[in-house]
Motif scaffolding. Structure first.
Motif, PDB file in Angstrom:
ATOM      1  N   LEU A  29      22.307  68.628  21.099  1.00  0.00           N
ATOM      2  CA  LEU A  29      20.954  68.513  21.219  1.00  0.00           C
ATOM      3  C   LEU A  29      20.188  67.846  19.987  1.00  0.00           C
ATOM      4  O   LEU A  29      19.622  66.789  19.889  1.00  0.00           O
ATOM      5  CB  LEU A  29      20.115  69.696  21.754  1.00  0.00           C
ATOM      6  N   ARG A  30      20.632  68.548  18.786  1.00  0.00           N
ATOM      7  CA  ARG A  30      20.102  67.971  17.636  1.00  0.00           C
ATOM      8  C   ARG A  30      20.662  66.809  17.117  1.00  0.00           C
ATOM      9  O   ARG A  30      20.285  66.075  16.403  1.00  0.00           O
ATOM     10  CB  ARG A  30      20.564  69.341  16.413  1.00  0.00           C
ATOM     11  N   SER A  31      21.868  66.522  17.644  1.00  0.00           N
ATOM     12  CA  SER A  31      22.723  65.593  17.227  1.00  0.00           C
ATOM     13  C   SER A  31      22.243  64.128  17.865  1.00  0.00           C
ATOM     14  O   SER A  31      21.844  63.086  17.278  1.00  0.00           O
ATOM     15  CB  SER A  31      24.261  65.467  17.586  1.00  0.00           C
ATOM     16  N   LYS A  32      21.907  64.343  19.102  1.00  0.00           N
ATOM     17  CA  LYS A  32      20.983  63.339  19.830  1.00  0.00           C
ATOM     18  C   LYS A  32      19.708  62.890  19.339  1.00  0.00           C
ATOM     19  O   LYS A  32      19.323  61.697  19.367  1.00  0.00           O
ATOM     20  CB  LYS A  32      20.940  63.810  21.180  1.00  0.00           C
ATOM     21  N   ASP A  33      19.155  63.694  18.529  1.00  0.00           N
ATOM     22  CA  ASP A  33      17.758  63.644  18.023  1.00  0.00           C
ATOM     23  C   ASP A  33      17.974  63.008  16.804  1.00  0.00           C
ATOM     24  O   ASP A  33      16.899  62.679  16.011  1.00  0.00           O
ATOM     25  CB  ASP A  33      16.999  64.647  17.824  1.00  0.00           C
ATOM     26  N   GLY A  34      19.225  62.555  16.200  1.00  0.00           N
ATOM     27  CA  GLY A  34      19.608  61.912  14.943  1.00  0.00           C
ATOM     28  C   GLY A  34      19.900  62.674  13.750  1.00  0.00           C
ATOM     29  O   GLY A  34      19.940  62.376  12.674  1.00  0.00           O
ATOM     30  N   ASP A  35      20.024  64.194  14.022  1.00  0.00           N
ATOM     31  CA  ASP A  35      20.307  65.010  12.985  1.00  0.00           C
ATOM     32  C   ASP A  35      21.960  64.927  12.497  1.00  0.00           C
ATOM     33  O   ASP A  35      22.715  65.425  13.199  1.00  0.00           O
ATOM     34  CB  ASP A  35      20.101  66.619  13.411  1.00  0.00           C
ATOM     35  N   GLU A  36      22.202  64.313  11.454  1.00  0.00           N
ATOM     36  CA  GLU A  36      23.328  63.896  11.011  1.00  0.00           C
ATOM     37  C   GLU A  36      24.260  65.256  10.647  1.00  0.00           C
ATOM     38  O   GLU A  36      25.560  65.215  10.807  1.00  0.00           O
ATOM     39  CB  GLU A  36      23.482  62.838   9.774  1.00  0.00           C
ATOM     40  N   SER A  37      23.553  65.973  10.162  1.00  0.00           N
ATOM     41  CA  SER A  37      24.187  67.481   9.866  1.00  0.00           C
ATOM     42  C   SER A  37      24.976  67.988  10.971  1.00  0.00           C
ATOM     43  O   SER A  37      25.909  68.655  10.801  1.00  0.00           O
ATOM     44  CB  SER A  37      23.523  68.278   9.026  1.00  0.00           C
ATOM     45  N   ALA A  38      24.121  68.073  11.998  1.00  0.00           N
ATOM     46  CA  ALA A  38      24.288  68.909  13.232  1.00  0.00           C
ATOM     47  C   ALA A  38      25.715  67.963  13.853  1.00  0.00           C
ATOM     48  O   ALA A  38      26.468  68.558  14.498  1.00  0.00           O
ATOM     49  CB  ALA A  38      23.260  68.773  14.196  1.00  0.00           C
ATOM     50  N   ARG A  39      25.666  66.522  13.898  1.00  0.00           N
ATOM     51  CA  ARG A  39      26.652  65.998  14.233  1.00  0.00           C
ATOM     52  C   ARG A  39      27.920  66.031  13.600  1.00  0.00           C
ATOM     53  O   ARG A  39      28.901  66.498  14.336  1.00  0.00           O
ATOM     54  CB  ARG A  39      26.279  64.208  14.114  1.00  0.00           C
ATOM     55  N   GLN A  40      28.043  66.370  12.271  1.00  0.00           N
ATOM     56  CA  GLN A  40      29.183  66.717  11.547  1.00  0.00           C
ATOM     57  C   GLN A  40      29.556  67.802  11.589  1.00  0.00           C
ATOM     58  O   GLN A  40      30.930  68.153  11.763  1.00  0.00           O
ATOM     59  CB  GLN A  40      28.845  66.547   9.895  1.00  0.00           C
ATOM     60  N   GLU A  41      28.795  68.880  11.896  1.00  0.00           N
ATOM     61  CA  GLU A  41      29.163  70.262  12.185  1.00  0.00           C
ATOM     62  C   GLU A  41      29.648  70.398  13.582  1.00  0.00           C
ATOM     63  O   GLU A  41      30.959  70.962  13.564  1.00  0.00           O
ATOM     64  CB  GLU A  41      27.926  71.164  12.324  1.00  0.00           C
ATOM     65  N   LEU A  42      29.198  69.650  14.469  1.00  0.00           N
ATOM     66  CA  LEU A  42      29.919  69.652  15.776  1.00  0.00           C
ATOM     67  C   LEU A  42      31.100  69.105  15.811  1.00  0.00           C
ATOM     68  O   LEU A  42      32.051  69.375  16.484  1.00  0.00           O
ATOM     69  CB  LEU A  42      28.918  68.631  16.646  1.00  0.00           C
ATOM     70  N   ILE A  43      31.327  67.971  14.984  1.00  0.00           N
ATOM     71  CA  ILE A  43      32.654  67.400  14.900  1.00  0.00           C
ATOM     72  C   ILE A  43      33.762  68.410  14.325  1.00  0.00           C
ATOM     73  O   ILE A  43      34.936  68.599  14.726  1.00  0.00           O
ATOM     74  CB  ILE A  43      32.618  66.016  14.186  1.00  0.00           C
ATOM     75  N   PHE A  44      33.393  68.744  13.309  1.00  0.00           N
ATOM     76  CA  PHE A  44      34.445  69.863  12.531  1.00  0.00           C
ATOM     77  C   PHE A  44      34.571  71.062  13.261  1.00  0.00           C
ATOM     78  O   PHE A  44      35.592  71.369  13.301  1.00  0.00           O
ATOM     79  CB  PHE A  44      33.500  70.144  11.243  1.00  0.00           C
ATOM     80  N   GLY A  45      33.755  71.466  14.144  1.00  0.00           N
ATOM     81  CA  GLY A  45      33.757  72.733  15.003  1.00  0.00           C
ATOM     82  C   GLY A  45      34.725  72.406  16.138  1.00  0.00           C
ATOM     83  O   GLY A  45      34.875  73.348  16.977  1.00  0.00           O
ATOM     84  N   ASN A  46      35.116  71.308  16.416  1.00  0.00           N
ATOM     85  CA  ASN A  46      35.840  70.907  17.600  1.00  0.00           C
ATOM     86  C   ASN A  46      37.201  70.390  17.271  1.00  0.00           C
ATOM     87  O   ASN A  46      37.977  69.637  17.945  1.00  0.00           O
ATOM     88  CB  ASN A  46      35.168  69.851  18.461  1.00  0.00           C
ATOM     89  N   LEU A  47      37.641  70.421  15.991  1.00  0.00           N
ATOM     90  CA  LEU A  47      38.729  69.990  15.545  1.00  0.00           C
ATOM     91  C   LEU A  47      39.973  70.617  16.060  1.00  0.00           C
ATOM     92  O   LEU A  47      41.170  70.063  16.441  1.00  0.00           O
ATOM     93  CB  LEU A  47      38.883  69.968  14.121  1.00  0.00           C
ATOM     94  N   ARG A  48      39.537  71.905  16.319  1.00  0.00           N
ATOM     95  CA  ARG A  48      40.945  72.743  17.008  1.00  0.00           C
ATOM     96  C   ARG A  48      41.145  72.069  18.592  1.00  0.00           C
ATOM     97  O   ARG A  48      42.441  72.353  18.898  1.00  0.00           O
ATOM     98  CB  ARG A  48      40.541  74.049  17.024  1.00  0.00           C
ATOM     99  N   LEU A  49      40.073  71.468  19.114  1.00  0.00           N
ATOM    100  CA  LEU A  49      40.294  71.035  20.369  1.00  0.00           C
ATOM    101  C   LEU A  49      41.388  69.737  20.295  1.00  0.00           C
ATOM    102  O   LEU A  49      42.220  69.603  20.844  1.00  0.00           O
ATOM    103  CB  LEU A  49      38.986  70.334  20.960  1.00  0.00           C
ATOM    104  N   VAL A  50      41.165  68.876  19.091  1.00  0.00           N
ATOM    105  CA  VAL A  50      42.038  67.862  18.820  1.00  0.00           C
ATOM    106  C   VAL A  50      43.580  68.473  18.578  1.00  0.00           C
ATOM    107  O   VAL A  50      44.271  67.847  18.896  1.00  0.00           O
ATOM    108  CB  VAL A  50      41.500  67.031  17.739  1.00  0.00           C
ATOM    109  N   LEU A  51      43.530  69.406  17.678  1.00  0.00           N
ATOM    110  CA  LEU A  51      44.755  69.991  17.351  1.00  0.00           C
ATOM    111  C   LEU A  51      45.504  70.513  18.505  1.00  0.00           C
ATOM    112  O   LEU A  51      46.554  70.229  18.637  1.00  0.00           O
ATOM    113  CB  LEU A  51      44.499  71.312  16.386  1.00  0.00           C
ATOM    114  N   SER A  52      45.102  70.957  19.615  1.00  0.00           N
ATOM    115  CA  SER A  52      45.755  71.524  20.583  1.00  0.00           C
ATOM    116  C   SER A  52      46.175  70.302  21.543  1.00  0.00           C
ATOM    117  O   SER A  52      47.138  70.563  22.162  1.00  0.00           O
ATOM    118  CB  SER A  52      44.829  72.472  21.442  1.00  0.00           C
ATOM    119  N   ILE A  53      45.252  69.387  21.476  1.00  0.00           N
ATOM    120  CA  ILE A  53      45.842  68.124  22.300  1.00  0.00           C
ATOM    121  C   ILE A  53      46.896  67.264  21.803  1.00  0.00           C
ATOM    122  O   ILE A  53      47.771  67.004  22.566  1.00  0.00           O
ATOM    123  CB  ILE A  53      44.459  66.950  22.558  1.00  0.00           C
TER     124      ILE A  53
END
Length: 258
Positions: A29-53
């Protein structure tokens, strides 16, 4: 290799934070509102998903760093395009995005150029096989896959064979345990030598006495009739995976006999 304890693309995977569903929702929600720090945190927080795939693609001998980077591109696309208005988990949306990005990379960077239509059909066939396996709780037949896709069986076979990775002439096919290996190139010989062929046929006939009827049939169809594993599976009524296991077991017994 333990993928949660290695470093990929300069990222120590053991330090990757795991986000809860509530945290993901808030960050989205914060990323959609333009919060770049939230976007970065969301990407980094889902790297394990990439790792599993990317572990699904390790058998292709691709560089893990490359696959990880491509998977991260899919993750970023998922973050930027996710619709927060829908009642869908982020991972449900992100997984096919990441897989799709990796498959496009593998398709476009293959050493042997195959038409996009053939590759697309092969990947559709793989997806259909996964779906049918989940639905039936058993390996689907070639006809099942062709029927699901509305394609001819022969087209499915050609497409599946086209995406099989080529192997090196120096790929080891047998290791005797004392450091001496037999390579693919060792099995290529002068077919004009009648004496060599005569001796080889005697040895092979003797080795094939070690096999049961089904294994002999598979070896004959595979190596004397030049049929693919999928064609053999379709003809004798078992799955391609079973044909592969039986073929491998038969060849191992033949090698020990020889």
């Amino acid at each position: 290799m333990y993928y949660n304890k290695v470093e990929l693309c300069g990222v120590n995977t053991s330090s990757i934070k795991v986000l809860s569903d509530e945290e993901k929702r808030s960050l989205l929600l914060r990323s959609k509102d333009g919060d770049e720090s939230a976007r970065q945190e969301l990407i980094f927080g889902n790297l394990r998903l990439v790792l599993s795939i990317i572990q699904r693609f390790t058998s292709r001998r691709e560089n893990l760093d490359d696959l990880f980077q491509v998977g991260c591109i899919g993750l970023v696309k998922a973050v930027d395009n996710f619709n927060t208005a829908l009642d869908v988990k982020f991972s449900t949306y992100a997984v096919p995005m990441i897989i799709g990005e990796i498959r496009r990379y593998l398709r476009d960077n293959n050493s042997i150029r195959i038409s996009r239509s053939v590759r697309d059909l092969a990947y559709k066939a793989l997806q259909a096989r996964e779906e049918l396996t989940r639905e039936k709780s058993e390996e689907p037949t070639l006809e099942d896959i062709a029927l699901r896709l509305g394609e001819k069986k022969e087209s499915i076979v050609r497409a599946m064979e086209a995406i099989v990775e080529p192997i090196s002439l120096y790929e080891p096919v047998f290791n005797e345990g004392n450091g001496d290996s037999v390579y693919v190139i060792d099995q290529i010989s002068d077919t004009n030598s009648s004496e060599e062929i005569w001796l080889e046929n005697i040895v092979l006939r003797e080795a094939m006495t070690e096999l049961n009827e089904r294994e002999r049939k598979i070896i004959i169809m595979r190596y004397y009739m030049n049929k693919t594993q999928m064609e053999i599976a379709d003809e004798i009524g078992i799955s391609q995976a079973q044909v592969s296991r039986l073929e491998k077991s038969a060849l191992n017994r033949m090698r020990s006999k020889i």
